[in-house]
Design a protein around this motif. Structure first.
Motif, PDB file in Angstrom:
ATOM      1  N   HIS A  34      37.668  45.432  43.949  1.00  0.00           N
ATOM      2  CA  HIS A  34      36.860  44.755  43.095  1.00  0.00           C
ATOM      3  C   HIS A  34      36.619  45.842  41.865  1.00  0.00           C
ATOM      4  O   HIS A  34      36.240  45.346  40.656  1.00  0.00           O
ATOM      5  N   ASN A  35      36.949  46.971  41.924  1.00  0.00           N
ATOM      6  CA  ASN A  35      36.994  48.136  40.992  1.00  0.00           C
ATOM      7  C   ASN A  35      35.658  48.430  40.496  1.00  0.00           C
ATOM      8  O   ASN A  35      35.522  48.654  39.242  1.00  0.00           O
ATOM      9  N   GLY A  36      34.719  48.094  41.276  1.00  0.00           N
ATOM     10  CA  GLY A  36      33.326  48.558  40.814  1.00  0.00           C
ATOM     11  C   GLY A  36      32.688  47.464  39.850  1.00  0.00           C
ATOM     12  O   GLY A  36      31.907  47.473  39.129  1.00  0.00           O
ATOM     13  N   LYS A  37      33.308  46.215  39.783  1.00  0.00           N
ATOM     14  CA  LYS A  37      32.953  44.935  39.025  1.00  0.00           C
ATOM     15  C   LYS A  37      32.373  43.699  39.675  1.00  0.00           C
ATOM     16  O   LYS A  37      33.354  43.181  40.559  1.00  0.00           O
ATOM     17  N   LEU A  38      31.327  43.464  39.517  1.00  0.00           N
ATOM     18  CA  LEU A  38      30.949  42.285  40.457  1.00  0.00           C
ATOM     19  C   LEU A  38      31.672  41.030  39.976  1.00  0.00           C
ATOM     20  O   LEU A  38      32.008  40.286  40.925  1.00  0.00           O
ATOM     21  N   SER A  39      31.938  40.950  38.702  1.00  0.00           N
ATOM     22  CA  SER A  39      32.742  39.537  38.211  1.00  0.00           C
ATOM     23  C   SER A  39      34.132  39.648  39.033  1.00  0.00           C
ATOM     24  O   SER A  39      34.743  38.515  39.317  1.00  0.00           O
ATOM     25  N   LEU A  40      34.748  40.686  39.439  1.00  0.00           N
ATOM     26  CA  LEU A  40      36.106  40.838  40.115  1.00  0.00           C
ATOM     27  C   LEU A  40      35.797  40.578  41.526  1.00  0.00           C
ATOM     28  O   LEU A  40      36.909  39.933  42.233  1.00  0.00           O
ATOM     29  N   ALA A  41      34.696  40.958  41.961  1.00  0.00           N
ATOM     30  CA  ALA A  41      34.410  40.657  43.391  1.00  0.00           C
ATOM     31  C   ALA A  41      34.228  39.091  43.690  1.00  0.00           C
ATOM     32  O   ALA A  41      34.744  38.522  44.595  1.00  0.00           O
ATOM     33  N   VAL A  42      33.372  38.455  42.841  1.00  0.00           N
ATOM     34  CA  VAL A  42      33.195  37.026  42.813  1.00  0.00           C
ATOM     35  C   VAL A  42      34.771  36.428  42.668  1.00  0.00           C
ATOM     36  O   VAL A  42      34.932  35.280  43.356  1.00  0.00           O
ATOM     37  N   GLU A  43      35.551  36.828  41.659  1.00  0.00           N
ATOM     38  CA  GLU A  43      36.939  36.107  41.687  1.00  0.00           C
ATOM     39  C   GLU A  43      37.651  36.274  42.997  1.00  0.00           C
ATOM     40  O   GLU A  43      38.192  35.471  43.396  1.00  0.00           O
ATOM     41  N   LEU A  44      37.670  37.644  43.404  1.00  0.00           N
ATOM     42  CA  LEU A  44      38.314  37.675  44.933  1.00  0.00           C
ATOM     43  C   LEU A  44      37.844  36.852  45.880  1.00  0.00           C
ATOM     44  O   LEU A  44      38.675  36.047  46.567  1.00  0.00           O
ATOM     45  N   LYS A  46      36.124  34.144  45.449  1.00  0.00           N
ATOM     46  CA  LYS A  46      36.883  32.818  45.330  1.00  0.00           C
ATOM     47  C   LYS A  46      37.945  32.360  45.553  1.00  0.00           C
ATOM     48  O   LYS A  46      38.428  31.134  46.347  1.00  0.00           O
ATOM     49  N   LYS A  47      39.060  33.018  45.179  1.00  0.00           N
ATOM     50  CA  LYS A  47      40.382  32.910  45.158  1.00  0.00           C
ATOM     51  C   LYS A  47      40.991  33.094  46.663  1.00  0.00           C
ATOM     52  O   LYS A  47      41.627  32.410  47.083  1.00  0.00           O
ATOM     53  N   ALA A  48      40.214  34.114  47.360  1.00  0.00           N
ATOM     54  CA  ALA A  48      40.731  34.203  48.753  1.00  0.00           C
ATOM     55  C   ALA A  48      40.177  32.764  49.661  1.00  0.00           C
ATOM     56  O   ALA A  48      41.032  32.404  50.529  1.00  0.00           O
ATOM     57  N   ALA A  49      38.933  32.320  49.275  1.00  0.00           N
ATOM     58  CA  ALA A  49      38.569  31.194  49.874  1.00  0.00           C
ATOM     59  C   ALA A  49      39.548  29.816  49.617  1.00  0.00           C
ATOM     60  O   ALA A  49      39.768  29.246  50.459  1.00  0.00           O
ATOM     61  N   ARG A  50      39.857  29.857  48.344  1.00  0.00           N
ATOM     62  CA  ARG A  50      40.565  28.850  47.933  1.00  0.00           C
ATOM     63  C   ARG A  50      42.142  28.790  48.345  1.00  0.00           C
ATOM     64  O   ARG A  50      42.765  27.983  48.215  1.00  0.00           O
ATOM     65  N   ASN A  51      42.602  29.760  48.370  1.00  0.00           N
ATOM     66  CA  ASN A  51      44.040  30.072  48.982  1.00  0.00           C
ATOM     67  C   ASN A  51      44.183  30.273  50.536  1.00  0.00           C
ATOM     68  O   ASN A  51      45.415  30.627  50.782  1.00  0.00           O
ATOM     69  N   GLY A  52      43.068  29.867  51.025  1.00  0.00           N
ATOM     70  CA  GLY A  52      43.491  29.612  52.628  1.00  0.00           C
ATOM     71  C   GLY A  52      42.716  30.665  53.628  1.00  0.00           C
ATOM     72  O   GLY A  52      42.932  30.456  54.747  1.00  0.00           O
TER      73      GLY A  52
END
Length: 360
Positions: A34-44, A46-52
């Protein structure tokens, strides 16, 4: 070391079965990508969940609980091959940590996308905090796998525990398993991994997965620190019940990104490990259902010329060809020199009824 068998536990995380006989479970590890950013952690997440992803895993630690804020030489990474060479341990862990105040939002994001989220735990003081989040399981990292005081505290939660065994000798793994069994704790699984980043193919030793399953009689997973799909596919062939893979938004963001899988490739990755599971199959000999129709394309003995009744079978008038409606090729030498009992047209199969058994 006394390891008795028949202690396999029906392991579940949430509604998911970790079972060699069922399709492998895919765990996406967010780590410090997430590189120290909450927004990137959330995006990761979300995408991990939606991609299987079947499960999503965080790492719960603070730099102060892993090491000391010291500049002494032993607190710096000197390995020239390391992704983090010349880094100070405290600074590296601080940069890669997932802040506690982020956890609720990340767990909630996973839940919104119908995926369970759990975490690696590094300090027993975090258990109370994580229990409030209702984590379905705990992970013990390779570097903590002999931290028995921590493991003992986690056992008391009665949650499933996944334990990585990178760098462990056989004796150390046996001591770990004995410790778990002396605590009468069965709800655990071990992970084979190679604790180098990235791990090279020559150091993976995936055959160990099969051996671990036989020796320790529990579910075995694979924590994949290599680049690409091949190692995880091989791990499934050798009997891994679940695969853990680091994921990233791209290979330039995050402290583990260099050996992580782009989260957009997760669907294909999951498909590949599922196909590996299907291809593992069972011990089976003979034609499969789909092969049955192809048996006709085996070779057999045919007339390659018109043959008259009483004529001898020779290399000039019979031939071993496809399809397989004639005699099996193993009878070729038996047929040669025998007389035909009937007229046989060109391209007709030779059958035993055509062959005169005794010559007078």
């Amino acid at each position: 070391i006394n390891l008795k068998t028949a202690l396999i536990f029906n392991m579940k995380i949430g509604k998911l079965d970790l079972n060699y006989k069922k399709k492998p479970i895919l765990i996406s590890e967010i780590s410090g990508n997430h590189n120290g950013k909450l927004s990137l952690a959330v995006e990761l997440v979300k995408k991990a969940a939606r991609n299987g992803s079947d499960l999503i895993k965080l790492q719960t630690y603070e730099a102060d609980n892993l090491t000391l804020n010291s500049s002494r030489p032993e607190f710096n990474i000197k390995n020239k091959k390391s992704l983090w060479k010349n880094s100070n341990l405290y600074n590296l862990y601080k940069r890669g940590s997932t802040l506690k105040e982020w956890h609720y939002k990340l767990f909630n994001e996973a839940k919104k996308n119908n995926v369970e989220c759990f975490t690696s735990i590094f300090d027993e003081n975090d258990i109370e905090f994580l229990e409030k989040l209702k984590v379905p399981a705990y992970k013990i990292a390779s570097f903590e796998c002999l931290h028995f005081p921590l493991i003992e505290k986690v056992i008391k939660t009665k949650k499933p525990i996944l334990i990585s065994t990178g760098m462990c000798t056989l004796k150390e793994i046996a001591e770990l398993v004995n410790f778990l069994r002396k605590k009468n704790f069965k709800n655990y699984a071990l992970l084979k991994c190679t604790s180098s980043y990235p791990a090279s193919s020559k150091n993976l030793n995936l055959s160990t997965i099969r051996d671990m399953r036989k020796r320790f009689d529990c579910e075995i997973g694979y924590s994949d620190h290599s680049i690409g799909y091949n190692a995880s596919i091989g791990a499934v062939h050798y009997g891994a019940s679940f695969i853990e893979k680091h994921v990233c938004l791209n290979n330039k963001i995050g402290i583990d990104s260099k050996f992580s899988l782009n989260v957009n490739n997760l669907q294909q990755f999951k498909k590949e490990i599922y196909n590996a599971y299907l291809s593992r199959g069972k011990i089976f000999y003979g034609p499969t259902k789909d092969e049955l129709q192809n048996l006709q394309f085996r070779r057999s003995i045919y007339a390659c010329k018109d043959i008259t009744k009483g004529e001898k079978f020779t290399k000039e008038n019979i031939k071993i060809i496809r399809p397989s409606l004639g005699l099996n090729p193993k009878y070729y030498n038996f047929v040669l020199g025998k007389k035909s009992l009937s007229n046989i047209k060109f391209a007709n199969p030779i059958r035993m009824k055509h062959v005169k058994k005794k010559q007078r």
